[in-house]
Design a protein around this motif. Structure first.
Motif, short mmCIF file in Angstrom:
data_model
loop_
_atom_site.label_atom_id
_atom_site.label_comp_id
_atom_site.label_asym_id
_atom_site.label_seq_id
_atom_site.Cartn_x
_atom_site.Cartn_y
_atom_site.Cartn_z
N GLY A 28 -7.24 -9.97 -13.12
CA GLY A 28 -6.97 -11.33 -13.32
C GLY A 28 -7.76 -11.41 -14.86
O GLY A 28 -8.29 -10.34 -15.28
N LEU A 29 -7.78 -12.52 -15.59
CA LEU A 29 -8.32 -12.72 -16.75
C LEU A 29 -9.48 -13.83 -16.56
O LEU A 29 -9.44 -14.63 -15.58
N TRP A 30 -10.42 -13.91 -17.53
CA TRP A 30 -11.32 -15.19 -17.43
C TRP A 30 -11.58 -15.44 -18.82
O TRP A 30 -11.58 -14.51 -19.90
N GLU A 31 -12.21 -16.78 -18.96
CA GLU A 31 -12.68 -16.99 -20.36
C GLU A 31 -14.06 -17.60 -20.23
O GLU A 31 -14.36 -18.24 -19.05
N ARG A 32 -14.85 -17.82 -21.31
CA ARG A 32 -16.09 -18.60 -21.31
C ARG A 32 -16.29 -19.41 -22.21
O ARG A 32 -15.60 -19.46 -23.61
N LYS A 33 -17.16 -20.20 -21.94
CA LYS A 33 -17.54 -21.41 -23.16
C LYS A 33 -18.94 -21.84 -22.81
O LYS A 33 -19.36 -22.25 -21.75
N LYS A 34 -19.82 -21.38 -23.67
CA LYS A 34 -21.30 -21.61 -23.70
C LYS A 34 -21.51 -23.19 -24.28
O LYS A 34 -21.44 -23.13 -25.40
N ARG A 35 -22.19 -23.73 -23.66
CA ARG A 35 -22.74 -24.98 -23.93
C ARG A 35 -24.48 -24.94 -24.07
O ARG A 35 -25.20 -23.74 -23.85
N ALA A 36 -25.03 -25.80 -24.35
CA ALA A 36 -26.45 -26.06 -24.56
C ALA A 36 -27.06 -25.49 -23.26
O ALA A 36 -28.15 -24.86 -23.44
N LYS A 37 -26.79 -26.03 -22.11
CA LYS A 37 -27.53 -25.75 -21.00
C LYS A 37 -26.64 -25.05 -19.92
O LYS A 37 -27.12 -25.16 -18.78
N GLU A 38 -25.54 -24.97 -20.19
CA GLU A 38 -24.72 -24.24 -19.13
C GLU A 38 -23.68 -23.05 -19.89
O GLU A 38 -23.14 -23.29 -20.86
N VAL A 39 -22.97 -22.30 -19.04
CA VAL A 39 -22.05 -21.53 -19.38
C VAL A 39 -20.81 -21.73 -18.68
O VAL A 39 -20.99 -21.52 -17.45
N GLU A 40 -19.74 -22.20 -19.06
CA GLU A 40 -18.66 -22.47 -18.12
C GLU A 40 -17.58 -21.34 -18.34
O GLU A 40 -17.15 -20.83 -19.31
N ILE A 41 -17.36 -20.65 -17.03
CA ILE A 41 -16.62 -19.68 -16.95
C ILE A 41 -15.25 -20.03 -15.91
O ILE A 41 -15.39 -20.33 -14.78
N ALA A 42 -14.21 -19.73 -16.62
CA ALA A 42 -12.90 -20.09 -15.99
C ALA A 42 -12.12 -18.86 -15.59
O ALA A 42 -11.87 -18.12 -16.56
N VAL A 43 -11.74 -18.61 -14.42
CA VAL A 43 -11.22 -17.39 -13.96
C VAL A 43 -9.87 -17.63 -13.55
O VAL A 43 -9.36 -18.50 -12.53
N SER A 44 -8.67 -16.84 -13.96
CA SER A 44 -7.50 -16.75 -13.55
C SER A 44 -6.84 -15.61 -12.77
O SER A 44 -6.57 -14.70 -13.52
N PRO A 45 -7.29 -15.55 -11.39
CA PRO A 45 -6.89 -14.44 -10.93
C PRO A 45 -5.49 -13.94 -10.74
O PRO A 45 -4.54 -15.02 -10.37
N ALA A 46 -5.16 -12.79 -10.66
CA ALA A 46 -3.75 -12.38 -10.16
C ALA A 46 -3.45 -11.94 -8.84
O ALA A 46 -2.50 -11.51 -8.47
N THR A 47 -4.71 -11.56 -8.23
CA THR A 47 -4.60 -10.97 -6.83
C THR A 47 -6.01 -11.49 -6.21
O THR A 47 -6.98 -12.25 -6.69
N ARG A 48 -6.12 -11.26 -4.78
CA ARG A 48 -7.27 -11.70 -4.05
C ARG A 48 -8.69 -11.14 -4.59
O ARG A 48 -8.45 -9.89 -5.17
#
Length: 354
Positions: free
Chosen positions: A308-328
């Motif tokens: 699968g793929l993932w994206e990241r967005k770093k903010r002042a106090k956290e990192v947001e990681i969104a994962v789009s899996p293609a399998t288990r």
């Protein structure tokens, strides 16, 4: 083959040393600094983003320079001379530069071989052990070599920076230094010996492999008989390993988040074995993937295969990681990887899957 490459890329059993990992993988791709840092975070236990930057700019145990394929990589400082010498071994005779239209549409005049040599010599003389901005280097080069090619110098300095490295950035601007004055104990290396050493590093980390795959990784053709190799059969395909290096470890379960341009992906040239069809569709639909292919995207890796793929967005106090899996995949292991990146960056983790 995947298991062997995972192990030798420090993606199963992690390392405790930034320098050891950079040496082991043959350099960490660093065109995007954030990607280089996360590649190390995925492989080295107990380090932070500041540790990487301290190794580069304070301790100078790592160095950032243009090496493989003419792109930026992080290398152990004590072996940068090897990579520069290997590049010289395949560079060929210096060539004149044709007229060049810069990004603003200004066409700069051709540069003869003699003029190019003069500009490179002036660049080398201008640099020292103290970091200089590109504009400062250009000022010094113009003072030494004249104004004829000043516009080209200020628009595209890479034409004349063959063996320099980067110092600490000043804001969003890079600085440049001379490696023999920046790195303690600098020693030049024989070009053919260096080329053989680079080939050995590649075959150890990414073998079994073939000459065309090394060419894609290094950027030039190099005969494999430069070192002692032996031929092996891998899933019906003939390839080469270093002589006597036929150890293939047993598979280990792993879930990893690899950033764009990760060295495991860059070294894994049999992309059809790395990226299954369902994930290839994700890559093709991705903005960077559409133009750069697998190298330009961030992969969720399960047991060394793209899942699968993932994206990241770093903010002042956290990192947001969104994962789009293609399998288990193992959700607990993924959560631990996200927490690892957050600790490295000094922020809180935020994971979404979908």
């Amino acid at each position: 083959m995947r298991t062997r490459r995972l192990a030798r890329s420090a993606l199963t059993r992690r390392s405790s040393s930034l320098v050891d990992v950079a040496r082991q993988v043959g350099g960490v791709h660093a065109q995007v600094q954030a990607s280089a840092e996360l590649q190390l975070a995925a492989r080295v236990d107990g380090v932070t983003q500041q540790d990487v930057r301290a190794a580069l700019w304070r301790d100078r145990t790592l160095v950032k320079a243009w090496t493989l394929r003419g792109t930026l990589h992080l290398h152990p400082a004590d072996e940068l001379a090897v990579w520069f010498a290997a590049n010289r071994a395949v560079a060929g005779a210096p060539q004149a530069l044709p007229a060049w239209p810069d990004p603003n549409g200004v066409v700069h005049p051709p540069v003869s071989v003699a003029e190019r040599a003069k500009l490179q010599a002036a660049t080398w003389e201008a640099l020292g052990g103290e970091p200089l901005l590109r504009e400062q280097v250009a000022d010094e080069v113009v003072r030494r070599a004249g104004k004829k090619h000043e516009g080209r110098l200020r628009s595209g300095f890479a034409f004349f920076l063959t063996e320099t490295c980067q110092g600490p950035p000043q804001g969003n601007k890079i600085t440049l230094v001379r490696p023999d004055r920046w790195i303690e104990g600098w020693r030049d290396v024989d070009e053919q010996e260096a080329l053989g050493e680079v080939l050995r590093r590649y075959l150890y980390a990414y073998g079994p492999s073939r000459p065309q795959e090394f060419r894609a990784w290094f950027g030039a053709d190099v005969p494999f008989d430069l070192v002692d190799v032996e031929q092996v059969d891998v899933e019906g395909r003939s390839a080469f390993v270093l002589a006597g290096d036929k150890e293939f470890p047993n598979p280990e379960k792993s879930v990893r988040l690899l950033p764009e341009y990760d060295v495991y992906v860059m070294g894994f040239r049999e992309r059809e074995q790395l990226v299954p069809e369902r994930v290839r569709a994700q890559v093709a639909a991705h903005g960077r993937g559409r133009y750069e292919g697998p190298a330009g995207v961030r992969f969720l890796m399960v047991d060394g295969v793209a899942a699968g793929l993932w994206e990241r967005k770093k903010r002042a106090k956290e990192v947001e990681i969104a994962v789009s899996p293609a399998t288990r995949f193992n959700r607990k292991a993924l959560t631990a990887e996200v927490a690892r990146f957050a600790t490295f960056l000094g922020v809180e983790p935020a994971l979404t899957v979908g």
